[in-house]
Motif scaffolding. Structure first.
Motif, short mmCIF file in Angstrom:
data_model
loop_
_atom_site.label_atom_id
_atom_site.label_comp_id
_atom_site.label_asym_id
_atom_site.label_seq_id
_atom_site.Cartn_x
_atom_site.Cartn_y
_atom_site.Cartn_z
N SER A 112 -18.01 35.60 -114.90
CA SER A 112 -17.95 37.01 -114.55
C SER A 112 -17.22 37.74 -115.65
O SER A 112 -16.42 37.16 -116.36
CB SER A 112 -17.25 37.22 -113.20
OG SER A 112 -15.96 36.69 -113.24
N GLY A 113 -17.52 39.00 -115.80
CA GLY A 113 -16.88 39.75 -116.87
C GLY A 113 -17.44 41.14 -117.00
O GLY A 113 -17.81 41.77 -116.02
N LEU A 114 -17.55 41.57 -118.22
CA LEU A 114 -17.95 42.95 -118.51
C LEU A 114 -19.45 43.14 -118.43
O LEU A 114 -20.21 42.31 -118.91
CB LEU A 114 -17.46 43.33 -119.91
CG LEU A 114 -15.95 43.22 -120.11
CD1 LEU A 114 -15.61 43.38 -121.57
CD2 LEU A 114 -15.26 44.27 -119.28
N PRO A 115 -19.89 44.25 -117.84
CA PRO A 115 -21.32 44.52 -117.80
C PRO A 115 -21.82 45.00 -119.17
O PRO A 115 -21.07 45.62 -119.93
CB PRO A 115 -21.44 45.63 -116.76
CG PRO A 115 -20.12 46.32 -116.80
CD PRO A 115 -19.11 45.26 -117.14
N ARG A 130 -11.13 37.95 -116.76
CA ARG A 130 -12.19 36.94 -116.63
C ARG A 130 -13.13 36.97 -117.82
O ARG A 130 -13.64 35.93 -118.24
CB ARG A 130 -12.96 37.15 -115.35
CG ARG A 130 -12.15 36.74 -114.16
CD ARG A 130 -12.99 36.61 -112.95
NE ARG A 130 -12.14 36.24 -111.84
CZ ARG A 130 -12.42 36.48 -110.60
NH1 ARG A 130 -13.54 37.07 -110.28
NH2 ARG A 130 -11.60 36.11 -109.65
N ALA A 131 -13.37 38.14 -118.35
CA ALA A 131 -14.22 38.24 -119.53
C ALA A 131 -13.60 37.49 -120.70
O ALA A 131 -14.29 36.80 -121.45
CB ALA A 131 -14.45 39.70 -119.89
N PHE A 132 -12.28 37.58 -120.84
CA PHE A 132 -11.61 36.87 -121.93
C PHE A 132 -11.55 35.38 -121.66
O PHE A 132 -11.71 34.57 -122.57
CB PHE A 132 -10.21 37.45 -122.17
CG PHE A 132 -10.22 38.60 -123.13
CD1 PHE A 132 -9.91 38.41 -124.47
CD2 PHE A 132 -10.59 39.86 -122.70
CE1 PHE A 132 -9.96 39.47 -125.37
CE2 PHE A 132 -10.63 40.92 -123.59
CZ PHE A 132 -10.32 40.72 -124.92
N GLU A 133 -11.35 34.99 -120.41
CA GLU A 133 -11.33 33.56 -120.06
C GLU A 133 -12.68 32.91 -120.31
O GLU A 133 -12.75 31.76 -120.73
CB GLU A 133 -10.97 33.39 -118.58
CG GLU A 133 -9.53 33.62 -118.25
CD GLU A 133 -9.27 33.57 -116.75
OE1 GLU A 133 -10.15 33.12 -115.99
OE2 GLU A 133 -8.18 33.99 -116.34
#
Length: 140
Positions: A112-115, A130-133
């Motif tokens: 999950s992360g950035l759209p 979460r985007a960075f992870e």
């Protein structure tokens, strides 16, 4: 565990599906959403909701026993926990992961992360974290 007019669902009858991978979702509408992307070729298990102590919904109120029965036959190698990325979905995924891990199966969760097309300044902290992870290498 999906909605169907027949005993065996179309997805379960499809011989092109990988019977070794199960994607666990909360509701039948989640199956429809995943099917739209045409990327997943396994089978599904619909829980019928998510753990929500505030609403009085515990693991025993979901189809967890049926999931464990499906996993007990030994034909499954991976369980994808595709519950909603909210408090209830995370609690459900964590509970199921702890239940399934001792079986020696691969337990995964969709990234999950950035759209696409979104701006960083409008992303909330959890989404950005979460985007960075979940970042990956770029092949350039």
């Amino acid at each position: 565990m999906n909605v169907s007019e027949q005993d065996e669902r179309r997805i379960c009858r499809d011989p092109r599906r990988d019977p070794t991978v199960i994607c666990v979702v909360e509701e039948p509408k989640d199956v429809a959403a995943i099917e739209k992307i045409r990327e997943f070729r396994g089978r599904y298990h619909v829980l019928g909701g998510a753990i929500s102590p505030i609403d009085g919904i515990g693991p025993e109120d979901l189809r967890t026993r049926e999931l464990m029965a499906r996993l007990a036959d030994g034909g499954i190698t991976e369980v994808i926990l595709a519950t909603d990325p909210n408090l209830e979905g995370e609690a459900t995924a964590t509970y199921l992961a702890r239940l399934v891990k001792p079986l020696g199966l691969r337990v995964t969760r969709p990234a999950s992360g950035l759209p696409v097309g979104g701006d960083l300044e409008y992303a909330d902290e959890v989404t950005l974290s979460r985007a960075f992870e979940g970042r990956r290498l770029l092949d350039v």
